[in-house]
Design an enzyme around this catalytic site. Sequence first.
Site, PDB file in Angstrom:
ATOM      1  N   GLY A 122      24.490 -73.500  -5.436  1.00  0.00           N
ATOM      2  CA  GLY A 122      24.773 -72.060  -6.413  1.00  0.00           C
ATOM      3  C   GLY A 122      24.333 -71.159  -6.436  1.00  0.00           C
ATOM      4  N   ARG A 126      17.656 -70.179  -4.757  1.00  0.00           N
ATOM      5  CA  ARG A 126      17.961 -72.362  -4.755  1.00  0.00           C
ATOM      6  C   ARG A 126      18.139 -72.415  -2.914  1.00  0.00           C
ATOM      7  NH1 ARG A 126      18.098 -75.878  -9.206  1.00  0.00           N
ATOM      8  NH2 ARG A 126      16.114 -74.302 -10.456  1.00  0.00           N
ATOM      9  N   ARG A 161      25.230 -58.625  -0.376  1.00  0.00           N
ATOM     10  CA  ARG A 161      25.522 -58.423  -2.113  1.00  0.00           C
ATOM     11  C   ARG A 161      24.372 -59.823  -2.763  1.00  0.00           C
ATOM     12  NH1 ARG A 161      30.516 -57.209  -4.422  1.00  0.00           N
ATOM     13  NH2 ARG A 161      31.526 -55.986  -2.338  1.00  0.00           N
ATOM     14  N   ARG A 219      27.901 -79.501  -1.590  1.00  0.00           N
ATOM     15  CA  ARG A 219      27.566 -78.597  -2.986  1.00  0.00           C
ATOM     16  C   ARG A 219      26.291 -79.176  -2.979  1.00  0.00           C
ATOM     17  NH1 ARG A 219      27.263 -75.861  -7.394  1.00  0.00           N
ATOM     18  NH2 ARG A 219      28.449 -77.521  -9.009  1.00  0.00           N
ATOM     19  N   SER A 272      24.325 -78.301  -9.897  1.00  0.00           N
ATOM     20  CA  SER A 272      24.175 -79.399 -11.933  1.00  0.00           C
ATOM     21  C   SER A 272      25.546 -79.830 -12.224  1.00  0.00           C
ATOM     22  CB  SER A 272      22.815 -78.510 -11.913  1.00  0.00           C
ATOM     23  OG  SER A 272      23.721 -77.510 -12.795  1.00  0.00           O
ATOM     24  N   ASP A 300      22.836 -80.954 -17.941  1.00  0.00           N
ATOM     25  CA  ASP A 300      23.408 -80.572 -19.582  1.00  0.00           C
ATOM     26  C   ASP A 300      24.466 -82.109 -19.874  1.00  0.00           C
ATOM     27  OD1 ASP A 300      24.293 -78.437 -18.104  1.00  0.00           O
ATOM     28  OD2 ASP A 300      22.487 -77.192 -20.020  1.00  0.00           O
ATOM     29  N   ARG A 329      14.748 -79.515 -13.446  1.00  0.00           N
ATOM     30  CA  ARG A 329      16.162 -79.020 -12.851  1.00  0.00           C
ATOM     31  C   ARG A 329      15.543 -79.172 -11.405  1.00  0.00           C
ATOM     32  NH1 ARG A 329      20.572 -75.138 -15.304  1.00  0.00           N
ATOM     33  NH2 ARG A 329      19.881 -75.926 -17.225  1.00  0.00           N
TER      34      ARG A 329
HETATM   35  N1  HPA Z   1      29.625 -76.563 -18.036  1.00  0.00           N
HETATM   36  C1  HPA Z   1      30.016 -76.007 -16.333  1.00  0.00           C
HETATM   37  N2  HPA Z   1      29.492 -75.398 -15.679  1.00  0.00           N
HETATM   38  C2  HPA Z   1      27.919 -76.507 -15.827  1.00  0.00           C
HETATM   39  C3  HPA Z   1      27.932 -77.099 -17.159  1.00  0.00           C
HETATM   40  C4  HPA Z   1      28.712 -76.728 -17.678  1.00  0.00           C
HETATM   41  O1  HPA Z   1      28.713 -77.343 -19.379  1.00  0.00           O
HETATM   42  N3  HPA Z   1      26.275 -77.607 -17.085  1.00  0.00           N
HETATM   43  C5  HPA Z   1      26.179 -77.234 -15.653  1.00  0.00           C
HETATM   44  N4  HPA Z   1      27.035 -76.538 -15.288  1.00  0.00           N
END
Ligand code: HPA
Length: 236
Positions: free
Chosen positions: A20, A24, A43, A87, A90, A204, A217
């Site tokens: 994303g 990175r 951009r 892809r 996270s 998360d 991470r």
């Molecule tokens: N929500 C959406 N996308 C994410 C999250 C989340 O809690 N954590 C990492 N990517």
Amino acid sequence: MTIHIGAEPGDIAETVLMPGDPLRAKWAAEAFLDNVRCINQVRGMLGYTGTWNGHPVTIHGSGMGMPSLSIYANELIRDYGAKTLIRVGSCGAMQPHIHLRDLILAMSASSVTTPSSTILRDLTFAPTADFSLLEAAATVARARGLAPHVGGIYSSDTFYDERPDLDEQMVRHGILAVEMEAAELYTLAARYGCRALAILTVSDHLPSGDRLSSKDREQSFSDMIEIALQTAFASA
Ligand code: HPA
């Protein structure tokens, strides 16, 4: 050049890894590829092409969310001939048995809408990973001593989601984790006859509210890039 990618024709490899975060993409290209050159900066969305074990590879940011990913994936596929798109990102775990740092291979990606919903109309399309990539990624991860979770994820349009009722239904239907890009990537790959997979690390944990530190991470991102590179060429 396309509207959003400044690369010349031939600058993009058939194999593209998509984190994303554009920084990175830069970090991963410099850490893992040889003969690296920057092929996009439009951009601030950075893309790099180099070689990995002699194979041409592009690492290009997707940005956050499906509308952003859709722009880059459309142009990479339709204008530059990308064929395998992985892809690396996270996700937030939705099930109690999944832990921080765990690896998730997204077999399918549910959503409320995607940028493709307008053309799919009343069809509830099931965006699905390419099986050859999915199988190879599971094998590669297991060979590294990992135990990846393989199953359905949810691609959300909102990071700050205020629909606890929707989360409840996801959990109830066995969705492993939430992220924001895979459903559109899989839909575009299906439309254009490409291979796609999302390899995700749990950053998360929604049920407990726990989060990875930025150092963790980084380490998990590095592991995912290695798995993605091995997967792309194990299954080619
Ligand atoms: N929500 C959406 N996308 C994410 C999250 C989340 O809690 N954590 C990492 N990517």
